[in-house]
Design a protein around this motif. Structure first.
Motif, PDB file in Angstrom:
ATOM      1  N   LEU A  83     -13.517  -5.326 -11.091  1.00 58.17           N
ATOM      2  CA  LEU A  83     -13.267  -3.936 -10.694  1.00 58.17           C
ATOM      3  C   LEU A  83     -12.589  -3.864  -9.331  1.00 58.17           C
ATOM      4  O   LEU A  83     -11.695  -3.042  -9.112  1.00 58.17           O
ATOM      5  N   THR A  84     -13.009  -4.730  -8.421  1.00 63.20           N
ATOM      6  CA  THR A  84     -12.405  -4.747  -7.080  1.00 63.20           C
ATOM      7  C   THR A  84     -10.946  -5.157  -7.166  1.00 63.20           C
ATOM      8  O   THR A  84     -10.069  -4.540  -6.537  1.00 63.20           O
ATOM      9  N   ARG A  85     -10.656  -6.200  -7.941  1.00 63.23           N
ATOM     10  CA  ARG A  85      -9.271  -6.652  -8.093  1.00 63.23           C
ATOM     11  C   ARG A  85      -8.411  -5.522  -8.646  1.00 63.23           C
ATOM     12  O   ARG A  85      -7.312  -5.257  -8.145  1.00 63.23           O
ATOM     13  N   LYS A  86      -8.921  -4.835  -9.643  1.00 62.95           N
ATOM     14  CA  LYS A  86      -8.157  -3.742 -10.253  1.00 62.95           C
ATOM     15  C   LYS A  86      -7.941  -2.605  -9.246  1.00 62.95           C
ATOM     16  O   LYS A  86      -6.851  -2.050  -9.138  1.00 62.95           O
ATOM     17  N   PHE A  87      -8.967  -2.275  -8.472  1.00 69.59           N
ATOM     18  CA  PHE A  87      -8.874  -1.227  -7.461  1.00 69.59           C
ATOM     19  C   PHE A  87      -7.858  -1.605  -6.374  1.00 69.59           C
ATOM     20  O   PHE A  87      -7.002  -0.799  -6.002  1.00 69.59           O
ATOM     21  N   VAL A  88      -7.934  -2.826  -5.880  1.00 74.68           N
ATOM     22  CA  VAL A  88      -7.018  -3.282  -4.835  1.00 74.68           C
ATOM     23  C   VAL A  88      -5.582  -3.243  -5.350  1.00 74.68           C
ATOM     24  O   VAL A  88      -4.671  -2.786  -4.641  1.00 74.68           O
ATOM     25  N   ASP A  89      -5.364  -3.685  -6.565  1.00 78.03           N
ATOM     26  CA  ASP A  89      -4.021  -3.659  -7.142  1.00 78.03           C
ATOM     27  C   ASP A  89      -3.526  -2.225  -7.323  1.00 78.03           C
ATOM     28  O   ASP A  89      -2.378  -1.911  -6.997  1.00 78.03           O
ATOM     29  N   ARG A  90      -4.391  -1.353  -7.822  1.00 76.34           N
ATOM     30  CA  ARG A  90      -3.992   0.012  -8.131  1.00 76.34           C
ATOM     31  C   ARG A  90      -3.785   0.861  -6.875  1.00 76.34           C
ATOM     32  O   ARG A  90      -2.804   1.582  -6.753  1.00 76.34           O
ATOM     33  N   VAL A  91      -4.699   0.764  -5.935  1.00 75.88           N
ATOM     34  CA  VAL A  91      -4.660   1.634  -4.766  1.00 75.88           C
ATOM     35  C   VAL A  91      -3.820   1.051  -3.637  1.00 75.88           C
ATOM     36  O   VAL A  91      -3.095   1.773  -2.959  1.00 75.88           O
ATOM     37  N   PHE A  92      -3.899  -0.259  -3.435  1.00 80.31           N
ATOM     38  CA  PHE A  92      -3.253  -0.888  -2.289  1.00 80.31           C
ATOM     39  C   PHE A  92      -2.103  -1.814  -2.679  1.00 80.31           C
ATOM     40  O   PHE A  92      -1.623  -2.586  -1.842  1.00 80.31           O
ATOM     41  N   ASP A  93      -1.668  -1.759  -3.919  1.00 76.98           N
ATOM     42  CA  ASP A  93      -0.603  -2.635  -4.412  1.00 76.98           C
ATOM     43  C   ASP A  93      -0.894  -4.105  -4.121  1.00 76.98           C
ATOM     44  O   ASP A  93       0.010  -4.895  -3.853  1.00 76.98           O
ATOM     45  N   ALA A  95      -2.327  -5.437  -1.535  1.00 74.32           N
ATOM     46  CA  ALA A  95      -2.228  -5.835  -0.123  1.00 74.32           C
ATOM     47  C   ALA A  95      -3.615  -5.872   0.529  1.00 74.32           C
ATOM     48  O   ALA A  95      -4.192  -4.832   0.853  1.00 74.32           O
ATOM     49  N   LEU A  96      -4.149  -7.084   0.724  1.00 74.03           N
ATOM     50  CA  LEU A  96      -5.490  -7.236   1.299  1.00 74.03           C
ATOM     51  C   LEU A  96      -5.563  -6.714   2.734  1.00 74.03           C
ATOM     52  O   LEU A  96      -6.598  -6.171   3.139  1.00 74.03           O
ATOM     53  N   ASP A  97      -4.486  -6.857   3.508  1.00 76.95           N
ATOM     54  CA  ASP A  97      -4.525  -6.362   4.880  1.00 76.95           C
ATOM     55  C   ASP A  97      -4.702  -4.843   4.912  1.00 76.95           C
ATOM     56  O   ASP A  97      -5.434  -4.305   5.743  1.00 76.95           O
ATOM     57  N   ARG A  98      -4.074  -4.132   3.971  1.00 78.58           N
ATOM     58  CA  ARG A  98      -4.238  -2.671   3.896  1.00 78.58           C
ATOM     59  C   ARG A  98      -5.659  -2.297   3.495  1.00 78.58           C
ATOM     60  O   ARG A  98      -6.198  -1.304   3.957  1.00 78.58           O
ATOM     61  N   VAL A 101      -7.778  -2.693   6.673  1.00 81.23           N
ATOM     62  CA  VAL A 101      -7.541  -1.592   7.607  1.00 81.23           C
ATOM     63  C   VAL A 101      -8.294  -0.350   7.141  1.00 81.23           C
ATOM     64  O   VAL A 101      -8.967   0.323   7.927  1.00 81.23           O
ATOM     65  N   ALA A 102      -8.214  -0.056   5.850  1.00 86.01           N
ATOM     66  CA  ALA A 102      -8.917   1.109   5.313  1.00 86.01           C
ATOM     67  C   ALA A 102     -10.432   0.959   5.474  1.00 86.01           C
ATOM     68  O   ALA A 102     -11.120   1.926   5.826  1.00 86.01           O
ATOM     69  N   LEU A 103     -10.952  -0.227   5.233  1.00 88.12           N
ATOM     70  CA  LEU A 103     -12.385  -0.460   5.396  1.00 88.12           C
ATOM     71  C   LEU A 103     -12.816  -0.294   6.846  1.00 88.12           C
ATOM     72  O   LEU A 103     -13.822   0.353   7.139  1.00 88.12           O
ATOM     73  N   PHE A 104     -12.056  -0.877   7.768  1.00 92.32           N
ATOM     74  CA  PHE A 104     -12.401  -0.773   9.187  1.00 92.32           C
ATOM     75  C   PHE A 104     -12.282   0.668   9.681  1.00 92.32           C
ATOM     76  O   PHE A 104     -13.043   1.090  10.549  1.00 92.32           O
ATOM     77  N   ASP A 105     -11.332   1.428   9.134  1.00 90.51           N
ATOM     78  CA  ASP A 105     -11.195   2.844   9.500  1.00 90.51           C
ATOM     79  C   ASP A 105     -12.357   3.680   8.976  1.00 90.51           C
ATOM     80  O   ASP A 105     -12.771   4.644   9.609  1.00 90.51           O
TER      81      ASP A 105
END
Length: 142
Positions: A83-93, A95-98, A101-105
């Motif tokens: 689910l995490t892989r799918k979310f990262v691909d869908r929402v952040f294309d 990009a792990l760095d993005r 950043v979103a998590l730290f924000d």
């Protein structure tokens, strides 16, 4: 094999119940949901479990007498990873760095969390630098 689909908040609550219990009837799930997150109808739980089995492939059932007993099809770790892989691909294309950043924000990490994250990054860096081992003869994916 079905691809793991995104799950609703309620479906994730149900999955957590099944992972904690190992198996549960519709009534068991309903009672846990009622205790943890407020009233939910038996028929609603039954419908959700049917969708989770028939359309999403998240659970399976066996029949004991007249009772359907539901089991998660995959471990929590594997499901969360998919689910995490799918979310990262869908929402952040992808990009792990993005993502970071979103998590730290959204929630600044504690010093202890930063230490654990630093250790995980160091481990990942070491794994990325290590040469890949050839697959054994029987390990090839078809």
């Amino acid at each position: 094999m079905r691809k793991t689909q995104m799950v609703t908040d309620r479906e994730l609550e149900i999955m957590k119940i099944l992972w904690a219990r190992g198996q549960a009837s519709v009534r068991d799930v309903q009672e846990d949901l009622n205790r943890d997150s407020g009233p939910v109808a038996y028929s609603t739980v039954q419908t959700l479990l049917n969708i989770m089995e028939d359309k999403k492939g998240l659970v399976r059932h066996v029949v004991e007498g007249r009772t359907f007993i539901y089991h998660p099809k995959k471990s929590s770790e594997r499901t969360i990873r998919e689910l995490t892989r799918k979310f990262v691909d869908r929402v952040f294309d992808g990009a792990l760095d993005r993502v970071m950043v979103a998590l730290f924000d959204s929630k600044p990490p504690t010093p202890e969390e930063l230490d654990r994250l630093r250790a995980m990054i160091d481990d990942a860096r070491g794994q990325a630098a290590a040469p890949a081992e050839p697959a054994a003869e029987g390990d090839k994916d078809a």
